[in-house]
Scaffold this motif. Sequence first.
Motif, PDB file in Angstrom:
ATOM      1  N   LEU A 179     -27.107 -21.295  21.943  1.00 31.07           N
ATOM      2  CA  LEU A 179     -27.829 -20.192  22.564  1.00 31.07           C
ATOM      3  C   LEU A 179     -28.742 -20.783  23.631  1.00 31.07           C
ATOM      4  O   LEU A 179     -29.433 -21.764  23.392  1.00 31.07           O
ATOM      5  CB  LEU A 179     -28.672 -19.455  21.515  1.00 31.07           C
ATOM      6  CG  LEU A 179     -27.938 -18.903  20.297  1.00 31.07           C
ATOM      7  CD1 LEU A 179     -28.940 -18.391  19.270  1.00 31.07           C
ATOM      8  CD2 LEU A 179     -26.972 -17.802  20.715  1.00 31.07           C
ATOM      9  N   TYR A 180     -28.763 -20.183  24.814  1.00 32.59           N
ATOM     10  CA  TYR A 180     -29.622 -20.632  25.909  1.00 32.59           C
ATOM     11  C   TYR A 180     -30.665 -19.560  26.211  1.00 32.59           C
ATOM     12  O   TYR A 180     -30.455 -18.392  25.920  1.00 32.59           O
ATOM     13  CB  TYR A 180     -28.771 -20.909  27.159  1.00 32.59           C
ATOM     14  CG  TYR A 180     -27.856 -22.088  27.023  1.00 32.59           C
ATOM     15  CD1 TYR A 180     -28.315 -23.384  27.270  1.00 32.59           C
ATOM     16  CD2 TYR A 180     -26.531 -21.908  26.635  1.00 32.59           C
ATOM     17  CE1 TYR A 180     -27.467 -24.471  27.148  1.00 32.59           C
ATOM     18  CE2 TYR A 180     -25.680 -22.996  26.500  1.00 32.59           C
ATOM     19  CZ  TYR A 180     -26.147 -24.273  26.755  1.00 32.59           C
ATOM     20  OH  TYR A 180     -25.314 -25.358  26.610  1.00 32.59           O
ATOM     21  N   PRO A 181     -31.804 -20.000  26.796  1.00 28.60           N
ATOM     22  CA  PRO A 181     -32.182 -21.344  27.227  1.00 28.60           C
ATOM     23  C   PRO A 181     -32.654 -22.208  26.056  1.00 28.60           C
ATOM     24  O   PRO A 181     -33.080 -21.690  25.020  1.00 28.60           O
ATOM     25  CB  PRO A 181     -33.332 -21.083  28.196  1.00 28.60           C
ATOM     26  CG  PRO A 181     -33.987 -19.834  27.660  1.00 28.60           C
ATOM     27  CD  PRO A 181     -32.849 -18.997  27.140  1.00 28.60           C
ATOM     28  N   VAL A 182     -32.596 -23.537  26.260  1.00 28.06           N
ATOM     29  CA  VAL A 182     -33.077 -24.518  25.296  1.00 28.06           C
ATOM     30  C   VAL A 182     -33.948 -25.532  26.047  1.00 28.06           C
ATOM     31  O   VAL A 182     -33.969 -25.544  27.282  1.00 28.06           O
ATOM     32  CB  VAL A 182     -31.906 -25.237  24.588  1.00 28.06           C
ATOM     33  CG1 VAL A 182     -31.236 -24.323  23.582  1.00 28.06           C
ATOM     34  CG2 VAL A 182     -30.890 -25.757  25.602  1.00 28.06           C
ATOM     35  N   PRO A 183     -34.672 -26.389  25.356  1.00 30.99           N
ATOM     36  CA  PRO A 183     -35.589 -27.291  26.065  1.00 30.99           C
ATOM     37  C   PRO A 183     -34.938 -28.178  27.118  1.00 30.99           C
ATOM     38  O   PRO A 183     -35.599 -28.556  28.094  1.00 30.99           O
ATOM     39  CB  PRO A 183     -36.200 -28.117  24.921  1.00 30.99           C
ATOM     40  CG  PRO A 183     -36.177 -27.192  23.754  1.00 30.99           C
ATOM     41  CD  PRO A 183     -34.899 -26.432  23.895  1.00 30.99           C
ATOM     42  N   TRP A 184     -33.665 -28.554  26.938  1.00 32.62           N
ATOM     43  CA  TRP A 184     -33.056 -29.441  27.929  1.00 32.62           C
ATOM     44  C   TRP A 184     -32.272 -28.693  29.013  1.00 32.62           C
ATOM     45  O   TRP A 184     -31.867 -29.305  30.005  1.00 32.62           O
ATOM     46  CB  TRP A 184     -32.145 -30.455  27.243  1.00 32.62           C
ATOM     47  CG  TRP A 184     -30.890 -29.864  26.652  1.00 32.62           C
ATOM     48  CD1 TRP A 184     -29.685 -29.690  27.290  1.00 32.62           C
ATOM     49  CD2 TRP A 184     -30.704 -29.390  25.323  1.00 32.62           C
ATOM     50  NE1 TRP A 184     -28.777 -29.118  26.428  1.00 32.62           N
ATOM     51  CE2 TRP A 184     -29.368 -28.926  25.205  1.00 32.62           C
ATOM     52  CE3 TRP A 184     -31.528 -29.315  24.195  1.00 32.62           C
ATOM     53  CZ2 TRP A 184     -28.857 -28.396  24.032  1.00 32.62           C
ATOM     54  CZ3 TRP A 184     -31.020 -28.768  23.024  1.00 32.62           C
ATOM     55  CH2 TRP A 184     -29.702 -28.324  22.955  1.00 32.62           C
ATOM     56  N   ALA A 185     -32.038 -27.410  28.864  1.00 35.24           N
ATOM     57  CA  ALA A 185     -31.242 -26.669  29.846  1.00 35.24           C
ATOM     58  C   ALA A 185     -31.468 -25.172  29.680  1.00 35.24           C
ATOM     59  O   ALA A 185     -31.386 -24.653  28.569  1.00 35.24           O
ATOM     60  CB  ALA A 185     -29.757 -26.982  29.685  1.00 35.24           C
ATOM     61  N   ARG A 186     -31.704 -24.509  30.796  1.00 35.54           N
ATOM     62  CA  ARG A 186     -31.882 -23.064  30.731  1.00 35.54           C
ATOM     63  C   ARG A 186     -30.560 -22.317  30.802  1.00 35.54           C
ATOM     64  O   ARG A 186     -30.493 -21.134  30.444  1.00 35.54           O
ATOM     65  CB  ARG A 186     -32.856 -22.614  31.823  1.00 35.54           C
ATOM     66  CG  ARG A 186     -34.302 -23.001  31.498  1.00 35.54           C
ATOM     67  CD  ARG A 186     -35.284 -22.585  32.575  1.00 35.54           C
ATOM     68  NE  ARG A 186     -36.660 -22.719  32.111  1.00 35.54           N
ATOM     69  CZ  ARG A 186     -37.353 -23.854  32.092  1.00 35.54           C
ATOM     70  NH1 ARG A 186     -36.781 -24.972  32.532  1.00 35.54           N
ATOM     71  NH2 ARG A 186     -38.587 -23.890  31.640  1.00 35.54           N
ATOM     72  N   PHE A 246     -41.775 -21.937  27.132  1.00 38.88           N
ATOM     73  CA  PHE A 246     -41.434 -22.941  26.141  1.00 38.88           C
ATOM     74  C   PHE A 246     -41.239 -22.345  24.749  1.00 38.88           C
ATOM     75  O   PHE A 246     -40.417 -22.828  23.973  1.00 38.88           O
ATOM     76  CB  PHE A 246     -42.497 -24.039  26.076  1.00 38.88           C
ATOM     77  CG  PHE A 246     -42.165 -25.122  25.080  1.00 38.88           C
ATOM     78  CD1 PHE A 246     -41.140 -26.018  25.337  1.00 38.88           C
ATOM     79  CD2 PHE A 246     -42.839 -25.215  23.867  1.00 38.88           C
ATOM     80  CE1 PHE A 246     -40.801 -26.999  24.422  1.00 38.88           C
ATOM     81  CE2 PHE A 246     -42.509 -26.198  22.949  1.00 38.88           C
ATOM     82  CZ  PHE A 246     -41.488 -27.089  23.228  1.00 38.88           C
ATOM     83  N   ALA A 247     -41.978 -21.287  24.426  1.00 38.70           N
ATOM     84  CA  ALA A 247     -41.822 -20.659  23.110  1.00 38.70           C
ATOM     85  C   ALA A 247     -40.388 -20.165  22.918  1.00 38.70           C
ATOM     86  O   ALA A 247     -39.806 -20.326  21.843  1.00 38.70           O
ATOM     87  CB  ALA A 247     -42.817 -19.518  22.947  1.00 38.70           C
ATOM     88  N   GLN A 248     -39.803 -19.596  23.973  1.00 38.13           N
ATOM     89  CA  GLN A 248     -38.422 -19.132  23.884  1.00 38.13           C
ATOM     90  C   GLN A 248     -37.453 -20.303  23.790  1.00 38.13           C
ATOM     91  O   GLN A 248     -36.489 -20.271  23.018  1.00 38.13           O
ATOM     92  CB  GLN A 248     -38.073 -18.278  25.104  1.00 38.13           C
ATOM     93  CG  GLN A 248     -36.652 -17.730  25.096  1.00 38.13           C
ATOM     94  CD  GLN A 248     -36.408 -16.787  23.926  1.00 38.13           C
ATOM     95  OE1 GLN A 248     -37.149 -15.818  23.748  1.00 38.13           O
ATOM     96  NE2 GLN A 248     -35.400 -17.056  23.113  1.00 38.13           N
TER      97      GLN A 248
END
Length: 272
Positions: A179-186, A246-248
Amino acid sequence: MTDIFDDVRDHYRATGLTERLKTALMALGSEDQRLTPEQLGALDQFHTRGLAATAELAKLAGISADMSVLDVGSGVGGPARFLAATYGCRVTGVDLSEPFVDAARYLTERTGLTGQVSFQTASALELPFDDGRFDVALLQHVAMNISDRARLYRETRRVLKSGGRFATFDVVSNGDEPLYPVPWARTPATSFLMTAAATREAIEQAGFRTLTWQDDTEAAKSWITQLRASGPPPSPNLGVVMGPDFAQLSANLGQNFLESRIGVLTAVFEAL
């Protein structure tokens, strides 16, 4: 490749990062107060399980005071500072994001470690170092942004001494799309996950043999569960670095782990 690198740089651009850090760190004391790596742990350990994961990886890699260590994709420098402070070794960090490198230098000044730790803006695929320069190379939550894994691991091998150690702690694919976004890639455009088996094969083909191989996915799931139970992290935290969404990013990371879409690999290799 240039377009992909530009997308990755945009993801980690962090405009005004050093100034945001200065403001956030006022909660820990005045500008002239020296800080410890432990105080900065919630802010500068940009990977699953944070400082604990860095400490475990360093122990597995057998780092000691007489070693020269390379931190590939060093972010704002948390792992590099922890290694230098804990083991007395010399650490060089490289990162594609110039704002991250500037922030890393600032935080290193605040911890009084500039004599042991340095940072450069550079690509992991074109490391600006001579062959056989380092005793140990660390790669923590970086490879997910790099499509050319063969080149990444060959370049890491090139700058290591024969018999040197390569320690990696990275997110791997379990088969399902995250599932996106994630910390390394939106978006999926800058996410290049590989399975653990494919990662091992690519690293060994680059001139390494496996010394330690661990699936730390369950530890990551436990960490996520504990974070959710404990509520929002104290300030300053990684939200200062990654911005208001960042929370998301963090929530999706946790969901991906708990749904077994992704896993975590911890491994140490010897350079042949």
